[in-house]
Design an enzyme around this catalytic site. Structure first.
Site: not given
Ligand code: NAD
Length: 244
Positions: A60, A152, A154, A185
């Site tokens: 992205v 993060y 920000a 999560i």
């Molecule tokens: P994860 O690390 O398990 O999955 C994130 C995915 O994003 C990965 O498959 C990774 O390869 C992909 N990714 C990273 N950089 C990328 C790029 N430049 N282009 C395309 N894909 C890319 O994380 P998750 O826990 O499933 O998190 C998903 C979203 O939820 C994130 O935005 C994270 O900040 C947000 N989030 C997660 C939590 C949590 O507790 N897990 C809480 C709040 C928010």
């Protein structure tokens, strides 16, 4: 329930694992044609009722790749109804004096600029259709703040602000824009955090457990469905009632 997204075309970024993967699976189960992007092409969605998906390697942060892939999506599917801006990274704990410009730039590049340019790549089609759903993913850390999370928070606070900006800018075109604000999560992103932190989180969570990717995916399904037609500019916590 199923069929809430029949005939919808949905794009999910960061869809190879975790919340993005679960969202893609749930959207397909609800009848959507799901386009899954990640750094490496996600595995095909598991066999289930619903249209076969399209999986592509799209970073992205690479504007040219994003616009080219969006053009392919529109050529193949003919429309785009739902975007889930899910791709995200965290550098973990970084105390303020140790935060380098490179780390700050990298996090903002993926979590913020990446999300902005995926919206730019699909919003023209949504405006022409005069309908669309844009879903962002923030974090409880943006709500409460958390030590060592400058980059993060920000990026996630900015996404919450943009959720409100885009809701106002795109509402007149029939496009809603909302965000989900998950608590902790259980996904690969958190796999290295250890039991002590997870015990602390559960102790501060009235519902007494950690969140699952399916909890967040369910909120995305609702926001993408007809039932949420009059909801826009909202940031919805999915955190079990977490108290910081
Ligand atoms: P994860 O690390 O398990 O999955 C994130 C995915 O994003 C990965 O498959 C990774 O390869 C992909 N990714 C990273 N950089 C990328 C790029 N430049 N282009 C395309 N894909 C890319 O994380 P998750 O826990 O499933 O998190 C998903 C979203 O939820 C994130 O935005 C994270 O900040 C947000 N989030 C997660 C939590 C949590 O507790 N897990 C809480 C709040 C928010």
């Amino acid at each position: 329930m199923s069929g809430r997204l029949t005939n919808r075309v949905a794009l999910v970024t960061g869809a190879a694992q975790g919340i993005g993967r679960e969202t893609a699976i749930r959207f397909r189960a609800e009848g959507a044609l799901v386009v899954s992007w990640d750094l490496h092409a996600p595995a095909p969605l598991p066999d289930a009722a619903g249209p076969a998906g399209i999986e592509e390697a799209v970073d992205v942060t690479d504007a040219a790749a994003v616009f080219a892939a969006a053009s392919r999506l529109l050529a193949a599917a003919g429309r785009i109804d739902i975007l889930v801006n899910n791709a995200g990274i965290t550098p973990g704990y970084v105390a303020l004096p140790a935060l380098t410009a490179a780390v700050l730039d990298t996090v903002l590049d993926v979590n913020l600029r990446g999300a902005v340019q995926v919206v730019q790549a699909v919003v023209g089609a949504m405006k022409a259709q005069r309908s669309g759903r844009i879903l962002n993913i923030s974090s409880v850390l943006a709500e409460y703040g958390y030590p060592g999370q400058t980059a993060y928070v920000a990026s996630k606070s900015a996404l919450e602000g943009l959720t409100r900006v885009w809701a106002r800018e795109l509402g007149p075109f029939g496009i809603t824009v909302n965000a989900v604000q998950p608590g902790y999560i259980r996904t690969p992103m958190n796999s290295g955090n250890g039991a002590a932190l997870e015990t602390q989180v559960v102790a501060r969570t009235p519902l007494g457990r950690l969140g699952e990717a399916s909890d967040v995916a369910a909120a995305f399904v609702w926001l993408a469905s007809a039932d949420a037609a009059f909801v826009t500019g909202a940031v919805i916590p999915v955190d079990g009632g977490f108290i910081p």
